[in-house]
Design a protein around this motif. Structure first.
Motif, PDB file in Angstrom:
ATOM      1  N   THR A 250      -4.801 -46.553  16.653  1.00 36.65           N
ATOM      2  CA  THR A 250      -5.828 -46.880  15.660  1.00 36.65           C
ATOM      3  C   THR A 250      -7.213 -46.634  16.230  1.00 36.65           C
ATOM      4  O   THR A 250      -7.386 -46.468  17.436  1.00 36.65           O
ATOM      5  N   GLY A 251      -8.200 -46.617  15.332  1.00 36.82           N
ATOM      6  CA  GLY A 251      -9.586 -46.504  15.757  1.00 36.82           C
ATOM      7  C   GLY A 251     -10.253 -45.198  15.402  1.00 36.82           C
ATOM      8  O   GLY A 251     -11.402 -44.960  15.776  1.00 36.82           O
ATOM      9  N   TRP A 252      -9.554 -44.321  14.668  1.00 37.66           N
ATOM     10  CA  TRP A 252     -10.138 -43.038  14.298  1.00 37.66           C
ATOM     11  C   TRP A 252      -9.862 -42.729  12.832  1.00 37.66           C
ATOM     12  O   TRP A 252      -8.946 -43.266  12.215  1.00 37.66           O
ATOM     13  N   THR A 253     -10.682 -41.845  12.268  1.00 33.13           N
ATOM     14  CA  THR A 253     -10.423 -41.318  10.934  1.00 33.13           C
ATOM     15  C   THR A 253      -9.475 -40.128  11.066  1.00 33.13           C
ATOM     16  O   THR A 253      -9.217 -39.635  12.174  1.00 33.13           O
ATOM     17  N   TYR A 254      -8.982 -39.649   9.943  1.00 34.78           N
ATOM     18  CA  TYR A 254      -8.089 -38.493   9.965  1.00 34.78           C
ATOM     19  C   TYR A 254      -8.803 -37.279  10.549  1.00 34.78           C
ATOM     20  O   TYR A 254      -8.245 -36.550  11.382  1.00 34.78           O
ATOM     21  N   GLN A 255     -10.082 -37.093  10.165  1.00 31.97           N
ATOM     22  CA  GLN A 255     -10.839 -35.950  10.672  1.00 31.97           C
ATOM     23  C   GLN A 255     -11.052 -36.065  12.186  1.00 31.97           C
ATOM     24  O   GLN A 255     -10.931 -35.086  12.924  1.00 31.97           O
ATOM     25  N   GLU A 256     -11.392 -37.274  12.655  1.00 31.90           N
ATOM     26  CA  GLU A 256     -11.578 -37.479  14.095  1.00 31.90           C
ATOM     27  C   GLU A 256     -10.278 -37.256  14.860  1.00 31.90           C
ATOM     28  O   GLU A 256     -10.274 -36.712  15.964  1.00 31.90           O
ATOM     29  N   SER A 257      -9.165 -37.677  14.265  1.00 29.93           N
ATOM     30  CA  SER A 257      -7.863 -37.491  14.888  1.00 29.93           C
ATOM     31  C   SER A 257      -7.534 -36.009  15.047  1.00 29.93           C
ATOM     32  O   SER A 257      -6.993 -35.580  16.074  1.00 29.93           O
ATOM     33  N   MET A 258      -7.877 -35.222  14.043  1.00 31.34           N
ATOM     34  CA  MET A 258      -7.622 -33.780  14.113  1.00 31.34           C
ATOM     35  C   MET A 258      -8.447 -33.124  15.220  1.00 31.34           C
ATOM     36  O   MET A 258      -7.941 -32.287  15.981  1.00 31.34           O
ATOM     37  N   LYS A 259      -9.728 -33.532  15.336  1.00 36.56           N
ATOM     38  CA  LYS A 259     -10.581 -32.970  16.386  1.00 36.56           C
ATOM     39  C   LYS A 259     -10.075 -33.371  17.767  1.00 36.56           C
ATOM     40  O   LYS A 259     -10.087 -32.573  18.717  1.00 36.56           O
ATOM     41  N   LEU A 260      -9.617 -34.618  17.883  1.00 38.27           N
ATOM     42  CA  LEU A 260      -9.095 -35.089  19.160  1.00 38.27           C
ATOM     43  C   LEU A 260      -7.839 -34.317  19.537  1.00 38.27           C
ATOM     44  O   LEU A 260      -7.645 -33.942  20.699  1.00 38.27           O
ATOM     45  N   ARG A 261      -6.983 -34.040  18.564  1.00 36.80           N
ATOM     46  CA  ARG A 261      -5.773 -33.270  18.855  1.00 36.80           C
ATOM     47  C   ARG A 261      -6.116 -31.854  19.300  1.00 36.80           C
ATOM     48  O   ARG A 261      -5.463 -31.301  20.188  1.00 36.80           O
ATOM     49  N   GLU A 262      -7.152 -31.265  18.694  1.00 44.76           N
ATOM     50  CA  GLU A 262      -7.577 -29.933  19.120  1.00 44.76           C
ATOM     51  C   GLU A 262      -7.987 -29.929  20.593  1.00 44.76           C
ATOM     52  O   GLU A 262      -7.643 -29.006  21.345  1.00 44.76           O
ATOM     53  N   LEU A 263      -8.727 -30.966  20.994  1.00 46.71           N
ATOM     54  CA  LEU A 263      -9.134 -31.070  22.395  1.00 46.71           C
ATOM     55  C   LEU A 263      -7.927 -31.201  23.317  1.00 46.71           C
ATOM     56  O   LEU A 263      -7.834 -30.545  24.355  1.00 46.71           O
ATOM     57  N   LEU A 264      -6.985 -32.055  22.923  1.00 45.38           N
ATOM     58  CA  LEU A 264      -5.817 -32.312  23.763  1.00 45.38           C
ATOM     59  C   LEU A 264      -4.882 -31.118  23.819  1.00 45.38           C
ATOM     60  O   LEU A 264      -4.248 -30.862  24.861  1.00 45.38           O
ATOM     61  N   ASP A 265      -4.782 -30.374  22.745  1.00 39.81           N
ATOM     62  CA  ASP A 265      -3.900 -29.204  22.732  1.00 39.81           C
ATOM     63  C   ASP A 265      -4.378 -28.110  23.691  1.00 39.81           C
ATOM     64  O   ASP A 265      -3.610 -27.218  24.052  1.00 39.81           O
ATOM     65  N   GLU A 266      -5.646 -28.186  24.096  1.00 38.16           N
ATOM     66  CA  GLU A 266      -6.174 -27.207  25.046  1.00 38.16           C
ATOM     67  C   GLU A 266      -5.794 -27.543  26.488  1.00 38.16           C
ATOM     68  O   GLU A 266      -5.975 -26.709  27.386  1.00 38.16           O
ATOM     69  N   ILE A 267      -5.286 -28.759  26.716  1.00 41.05           N
ATOM     70  CA  ILE A 267      -4.970 -29.178  28.096  1.00 41.05           C
ATOM     71  C   ILE A 267      -3.510 -29.649  28.211  1.00 41.05           C
ATOM     72  O   ILE A 267      -3.181 -30.491  29.044  1.00 41.05           O
ATOM     73  N   VAL A 268      -2.631 -29.121  27.381  1.00 42.22           N
ATOM     74  CA  VAL A 268      -1.205 -29.482  27.410  1.00 42.22           C
ATOM     75  C   VAL A 268      -0.593 -29.057  28.747  1.00 42.22           C
ATOM     76  O   VAL A 268      -0.946 -28.006  29.301  1.00 42.22           O
ATOM     77  N   THR A 269       0.336 -29.861  29.261  1.00 41.86           N
ATOM     78  CA  THR A 269       0.999 -29.552  30.525  1.00 41.86           C
ATOM     79  C   THR A 269       2.489 -29.872  30.440  1.00 41.86           C
ATOM     80  O   THR A 269       2.900 -30.724  29.634  1.00 41.86           O
ATOM     81  N   ASP A 270       3.267 -29.204  31.264  1.00 46.65           N
ATOM     82  CA  ASP A 270       4.698 -29.501  31.358  1.00 46.65           C
ATOM     83  C   ASP A 270       4.987 -30.516  32.466  1.00 46.65           C
ATOM     84  O   ASP A 270       6.138 -30.901  32.674  1.00 46.65           O
ATOM     85  N   ALA A 271       3.943 -30.930  33.182  1.00 52.55           N
ATOM     86  CA  ALA A 271       4.103 -31.880  34.294  1.00 52.55           C
ATOM     87  C   ALA A 271       3.365 -33.172  33.965  1.00 52.55           C
ATOM     88  O   ALA A 271       2.167 -33.288  34.235  1.00 52.55           O
ATOM     89  N   PRO A 272       4.036 -34.158  33.362  1.00 53.72           N
ATOM     90  CA  PRO A 272       3.373 -35.410  32.988  1.00 53.72           C
ATOM     91  C   PRO A 272       2.740 -36.106  34.190  1.00 53.72           C
ATOM     92  O   PRO A 272       3.285 -36.092  35.302  1.00 53.72           O
ATOM     93  N   ALA A 273       1.574 -36.729  33.963  1.00 52.46           N
ATOM     94  CA  ALA A 273       0.862 -37.426  35.037  1.00 52.46           C
ATOM     95  C   ALA A 273       1.459 -38.791  35.329  1.00 52.46           C
ATOM     96  O   ALA A 273       1.107 -39.416  36.325  1.00 52.46           O
ATOM     97  N   VAL A 274       2.350 -39.274  34.459  1.00 58.70           N
ATOM     98  CA  VAL A 274       3.015 -40.567  34.657  1.00 58.70           C
ATOM     99  C   VAL A 274       4.511 -40.402  34.446  1.00 58.70           C
ATOM    100  O   VAL A 274       4.961 -39.450  33.793  1.00 58.70           O
ATOM    101  N   ALA A 275       5.278 -41.336  35.001  1.00 62.21           N
ATOM    102  CA  ALA A 275       6.735 -41.310  34.812  1.00 62.21           C
ATOM    103  C   ALA A 275       7.043 -41.894  33.443  1.00 62.21           C
ATOM    104  O   ALA A 275       7.103 -43.107  33.264  1.00 62.21           O
ATOM    105  N   LEU A 276       7.193 -41.030  32.464  1.00 61.52           N
ATOM    106  CA  LEU A 276       7.398 -41.489  31.090  1.00 61.52           C
ATOM    107  C   LEU A 276       8.243 -40.485  30.325  1.00 61.52           C
ATOM    108  O   LEU A 276       7.939 -39.290  30.329  1.00 61.52           O
ATOM    109  N   ARG A 277       9.290 -40.972  29.703  1.00 64.24           N
ATOM    110  CA  ARG A 277      10.112 -40.141  28.831  1.00 64.24           C
ATOM    111  C   ARG A 277       9.972 -40.667  27.409  1.00 64.24           C
ATOM    112  O   ARG A 277      10.255 -41.830  27.136  1.00 64.24           O
ATOM    113  N   ARG A 278       9.475 -39.822  26.543  1.00 64.15           N
ATOM    114  CA  ARG A 278       9.290 -40.241  25.157  1.00 64.15           C
ATOM    115  C   ARG A 278       9.531 -39.034  24.257  1.00 64.15           C
ATOM    116  O   ARG A 278       8.831 -38.019  24.369  1.00 64.15           O
ATOM    117  N   ARG A 279      10.517 -39.153  23.384  1.00 62.81           N
ATOM    118  CA  ARG A 279      10.896 -38.029  22.524  1.00 62.81           C
ATOM    119  C   ARG A 279       9.729 -37.630  21.623  1.00 62.81           C
ATOM    120  O   ARG A 279       9.104 -38.481  20.988  1.00 62.81           O
TER     121      ARG A 279
END
Length: 330
Positions: A250-279
């Motif tokens: 929570t804490g964002w509008t739909y438009q803000e969420s889309m912009k945030l996802r765009e930022l995150l999609d630019e730094i996607v990795t196959d090596a998670p920084a934490v030990a976490l398995r989540r489908r």
């Protein structure tokens, strides 16, 4: 007959100006302290900065030790006009909302590289301590003396971008109640009789109306809404690495969420920084930091009722919440 000397006694040599001073950091406590030895101030919601006035230049240093002078150019320009050749001011850069409250989200937009309704000149610097002045290191002086010198410098330009963080003469518990009722983040209490010590000290204490800290974004879960985020996956510092502390949805509008996802999609990795398995989770490089408001911690070390408030930069590592053994700190 010997002549009387007209020479003045030699002045004490100037003390070298520190290139950087590790800031004093307030300890988080549950309630305000009592007694006349304590001074109280509003807790500002912004970036902790040290303003170094030096011969021919001004440097603005973040809590983590980074030079952000170019981001706070109006503050640097005004600092040169304060009438002293050398000086170190300790304080907070903020943007105020329509009700006069500091708002971290407004500050982030004013600092942003994208077009914004907020001008960088809206950023104010509230000075609350003076650590060095004209060749003299003031850290060994008690707070009341440092404040007296600070007030003589800053009050003269109170209408500018550099302003004085006022001390409030009040009972701590009553001031805290009023601060929370007016929607402020909290208050800070400081011992008037103590010198300035770097690091986390009991001489400075903060009491928050709600808890708010910075956590590293290590991934996200997609939303059912196209192109948006369902939950951010967050981590805190632990030792030399990171530990997962839960998700925030929570804490964002739909438009803000889309912009945030765009930022995150630019730094996607196959090596998670934490030990976490989540489908279905998308993991990202740990380079962005979320400012998060939350109510408490669960027994298993996860954030309770977190809400997203904005982004910080991982470069200023000192702001990220740290887990120490089984205790939680910030």
């Amino acid at each position: 007959m010997a002549r009387s000397s007209s020479k003045k006694p030699p002045e004490a040599p100037a003390e070298p100006m520190p290139a950087r001073i590790e800031p004093c950091v307030a300890m988080l406590v549950d309630k305000p302290p009592k007694g006349r030895d304590w001074a109280f101030e509003v807790k500002w919601d912004g970036y902790r900065l040290a303003v170094h006035v030096e011969p021919g230049r001004v440097r603005i240093i973040t809590r983590g030790g980074y030079d952000w002078t170019d981001r706070f150019a109006p503050i640097a320009a005004e600092a040169q006009q304060l009438g002293h050749e050398t000086m170190i001011l300790d304080g907070e850069a903020v943007v105020l909302d329509d009700h006069g409250r500091s708002d971290f989200g407004l500050l982030q937009r004013a600092l942003g590289r994208k077009p914004s309704l907020h001008d960088p000149r809206e950023i104010l610097f509230f000075a609350f301590d003076l650590l060095y002045l004209d060749g003299r290191d003031l850290r060994r002086l008690p707070l009341r003396e440092r404040r007296r010198l600070l007030e003589s410098i800053v009050i003269a330009v109170s209408a500018g971008v550099i302003r004085l963080s006022e001390e409030v003469e009040a009972d701590g518990e009553e001031f805290f109640r009023i601060a929370c009722a007016h929607g402020l983040e909290g208050i800070v209490a400081k011992r008037r009789d103590k010198p300035y010590h770097s690091g986390r000290r009991p001489d400075w204490q903060k009491i928050k109306c709600v808890r708010r800290d910075s956590f590293v974004i290590v991934g996200y879960e997609p939303s059912t809404m196209p192109g948006a985020i369902g939950r951010l996956l967050l981590a805190a510092r632990k030792g030399e690495g990171l530990a997962y502390v839960g998700g925030c949805g929570t804490g964002w509008t739909y438009q803000e969420s889309m912009k945030l996802r765009e930022l995150l999609d630019e730094i996607v990795t196959d090596a998670p920084a934490v030990a976490l398995r989540r489908r279905g989770a998308v993991f990202t490089r740990p380079v962005l930091v979320a400012e998060v408001e939350y109510r408490a911690w669960t027994q298993d070390g996860k954030l309770r009722h977190p809400s997203f408030k904005g982004l910080r930069e991982r470069a200023d590592e000192a702001t990220i919440f740290e887990l120490l053994d089984t205790r939680l700190t910030e």
